[in-house]
Write an enzyme that holds these catalytic residues in place. Structure first.
Site, PDB file in Angstrom:
ATOM      1  N   ASP A 168     -88.860   1.573 123.766  1.00 32.30           N
ATOM      2  CA  ASP A 168     -89.719   0.562 123.149  1.00 32.30           C
ATOM      3  C   ASP A 168     -91.051   1.187 122.744  1.00 32.30           C
ATOM      4  O   ASP A 168     -91.128   2.402 122.517  1.00 32.30           O
ATOM      5  CB  ASP A 168     -89.905  -0.612 124.125  1.00 32.30           C
ATOM      6  CG  ASP A 168     -89.939  -1.952 123.419  1.00 32.30           C
ATOM      7  OD1 ASP A 168     -90.911  -2.186 122.687  1.00 32.30           O
ATOM      8  OD2 ASP A 168     -89.002  -2.759 123.593  1.00 32.30           O
ATOM      9  N   HIS A 217     -95.121  -4.781 123.210  1.00 40.55           N
ATOM     10  CA  HIS A 217     -93.726  -5.217 123.253  1.00 40.55           C
ATOM     11  C   HIS A 217     -92.981  -4.587 124.429  1.00 40.55           C
ATOM     12  O   HIS A 217     -92.277  -5.270 125.183  1.00 40.55           O
ATOM     13  CB  HIS A 217     -93.057  -4.844 121.932  1.00 40.55           C
ATOM     14  CG  HIS A 217     -91.729  -5.476 121.682  1.00 40.55           C
ATOM     15  ND1 HIS A 217     -90.546  -4.914 122.124  1.00 40.55           N
ATOM     16  CD2 HIS A 217     -91.386  -6.606 121.022  1.00 40.55           C
ATOM     17  CE1 HIS A 217     -89.531  -5.675 121.740  1.00 40.55           C
ATOM     18  NE2 HIS A 217     -90.010  -6.714 121.074  1.00 40.55           N
ATOM     19  N   SER A 467     -85.417 -10.019 121.748  1.00 38.61           N
ATOM     20  CA  SER A 467     -86.056  -8.920 122.477  1.00 38.61           C
ATOM     21  C   SER A 467     -86.370  -9.316 123.908  1.00 38.61           C
ATOM     22  O   SER A 467     -86.482  -8.451 124.788  1.00 38.61           O
ATOM     23  CB  SER A 467     -87.354  -8.498 121.784  1.00 38.61           C
ATOM     24  OG  SER A 467     -87.109  -7.801 120.594  1.00 38.61           O
TER      25      SER A 467
END
Length: 558
Positions: A168, A217, A467
């Site tokens: 990520d 994220h 996600s």
């Protein structure tokens, strides 16, 4: 039915799509420009032969990933790419082109903040039903209760020897909920900052130190997987496993091929047990072998992307890595994709691309051995944004849905989304935390701060998306390895195929809704969001084998 591809199934190609800044040489009468390329060797070609072919084409190898035949090359020849493509030992080469700064935005994940900006006041109401309280903020984690992770940890909280890679944007290891489970020795950054995309580099090398995340994220994903259950903040699905940063995404949210491939190879080489992949490889939403709408150069780079990703995923799988991927937030059936208007999403203007399902792939989730995950809200209904379809879905998991609960007082609440760890400085950049580290007025329902007696503080916020669903599955996969894995050198290990089977056989079956053609008109969505659920109660396009069940996964004998 499953749409798969193999490394040998792709015809010759001439390019790879990656973006970094080229290096300009000294000025003279005829300026010499040193360009950077990514080169893929043909299947079966030895590393020595590939390097020799690159040299013959006029290139110099500066780094290499022999395990998958991927090479980083510089050349001052304007015709290097065509010369490389003409060499039988090489699959193709692509120049890394400089582009203007253009952050990749996902308006789905922060829909609540967009809605808040448009409204004078946030709607109030009772929160969605929550799970059992474990850590202070766990009463806000309805996802833990939905998949029975709160019960599972009483049987199996995870084993420190089990390692989960977060491929990520990075992981903020300064968050106290992540620090205890973070592996500094195994973590790596494979994605140097690109000023044209990410802004000015924070360090001279442009390679951010491990344990940082300028996108946010990855930190959110990491918390859902394995935030510690320690009486502080919140806890993850597998609170005792080890978290490994595999930074393959740019700060701006782009995921380019070379960092992703190298991260997967590293995961295999060091023996990680699970890797979570909540992204798609830029710049193509779908990589097609020969889309008539694409130029020959674009067709070639997509074929090479398919090949390189196939090799990397197969390599990691052979090395014992269970691969988990999000299905995407484009509210479409992956077996019958709509026309793509978003690609390429950097380097050039996007254009209309009809997508042929038989020859186009959404990567990595449609790659070999990847467990594809759709998202559901607190009600268990498929989230309006979530991709679906019988071809690539495996299971469903809590991903959050801001608009869930239509007709009730839970409709359009932040608490319908997924709360997890988040970097303070990213929240400051987004305007929800001030320079002193305090939550800005108006964000009290979407951002939380917890501090220890020593002054160390953790920050948390809500996001939604596939996600956020995928890390729930990665956490359960880690619990399965913790419970049933065998001792291997330095840790535990388990055949990914066995992990996958246990996930599927213990998932809570969920039949299609009636009517099968679901409309989201009540949630103020246009007809484009209408979704048809095909399949049976044991396997269908919305839920796959079912909504994952952590408790069943660790209590059902294999």
């Amino acid at each position: 039915m499953s749409k798969r591809f193999t490394a040998g199934a792709v015809a010759t190609a001439t390019a790879l799509a990656l973006t970094v800044t080229g290096v300009v040489g000294p000025a003279n009468a005829e300026p010499t420009v040193t360009r950077e390329f990514t080169v893929v060797a043909e299947s079966g070609v030895s590393a020595d032969a590939a390097v020799a072919a690159i040299r013959a084409a006029g290139g110099t190898v500066v780094s290499r990933t022999d395990e998958v035949g991927l090479y980083q090359v510089t050349s001052d020849r304007a015709d290097f790419a065509s010369r490389a493509a003409a060499n039988a030992a090489l699959l193709g080469a692509a120049e890394k082109k400089a582009i203007g700064r253009k952050p990749k935005l996902d308006r789905v994940e922060q829909e609540n903040l967009l809605a808040q900006a448009k409204a004078k006041a946030k709607p109030k109401g009772a929160p969605a039903k929550r799970g059992a309280k474990l850590d202070p903020l766990d009463d806000k984690l309805w996802g833990l209760g939905m998949i029975r992770a709160d019960k599972a940890r009483k049987v199996e909280p995870g084993d420190r020897r089990v390692t989960v890679g977060i491929l990520d944007t990075g992981v903020d290891a300064s968050n106290p909920d992540l620090a205890a489970n973070f592996s500094w020795s195994l973590s790596r950054n494979f994605a140097p900052d690109i000023p044209e995309v990410d802004g000015e580099c924070e360090v001279a090398s442009c390679l951010d130190p491990v344990g940082t995340d300028d996108g946010g994220h990855g930190t959110h994903v990491a918390g859902t997987i394995g935030a510690a259950a320690d009486g502080f903040g919140l806890s993850g699905v597998a609170p005792n496993v080890t978290l490994v940063e595999l930074k393959g995404g740019q700060d701006s949210g782009y995921f380019f091929l070379d960092p992703v491939v190298n991260a997967l190879v590293h995961a295999g080489k060091v023996g990680l047990d699970v890797v979570n992949m909540s992204f798609y490889v830029d710049p193509w939403l779908y990589n097609c072998t020969a889309n008539p709408a694409d130029s020959p150069e674009s067709q070639a780079e997509q074929r090479a992307t398919i090949e390189a990703m196939s090799r990397a995923l197969n390599y990691a799988h052979r090395k014992g890595v269970t691969l988990v991927g999000s299905l995407g937030n484009n509210h479409e059936d992956l077996g019958a994709p709509r026309t793509d208007f978003s690609s390429p999403d950097y380097g050039a203007d996007p254009y209309e691309r009809p997508i042929d399902n038989a020859s186009c792939w959404d990567l990595p989730v449609e790659g070999p051995h990847v467990i594809g995950v759709s998202a559901v809200g607190p009600s268990g209904k498929k989230s309006d944004y979530s991709n679906y379809g019988t071809e690539q879905i495996s299971v469903a998991a809590p991903g959050g849905w801001f608009r869930d609960g239509y007709g009730t007082d839970t409709y359009r609440l932040d608490s319908n989304m997924i709360l997890s760890t988040y970097p303070k400085h990213v929240l400051q950049e987004e305007g929800s935390v001030d320079e002193n580290g305090n939550i800005v007025a108006g964000f009290e329902e979407s951002v939380f701060k917890e501090c220890k007696a020593n002054g160390d503080c953790g920050y948390y916020t809500y996001l939604q998306g596939t996600s956020m669903a995928s890390p729930h599955v990665s956490g359960v996969a880690a619990l399965i390895v913790s419970k049933y894995g065998k001792k291997v050198k330095g840790g535990l290990g388990m055949d990914p195929a066995k992990v996958e089977r246990q996930l599927y056989r213990t998932a809570a079956e969920h039949a299609c809704p009636e009517p099968r053609l679901q409309s989201y008109a009540n949630e103020d969505r246009p007809a484009e969001f209408d979704a048809y659920c095909a399949g049976s109660s044991t396997f269908n396009g919305f839920y796959g084998h079912g909504i994952i069940d952590a408790y069943a996964a660790v209590t059902t004998r294999m």
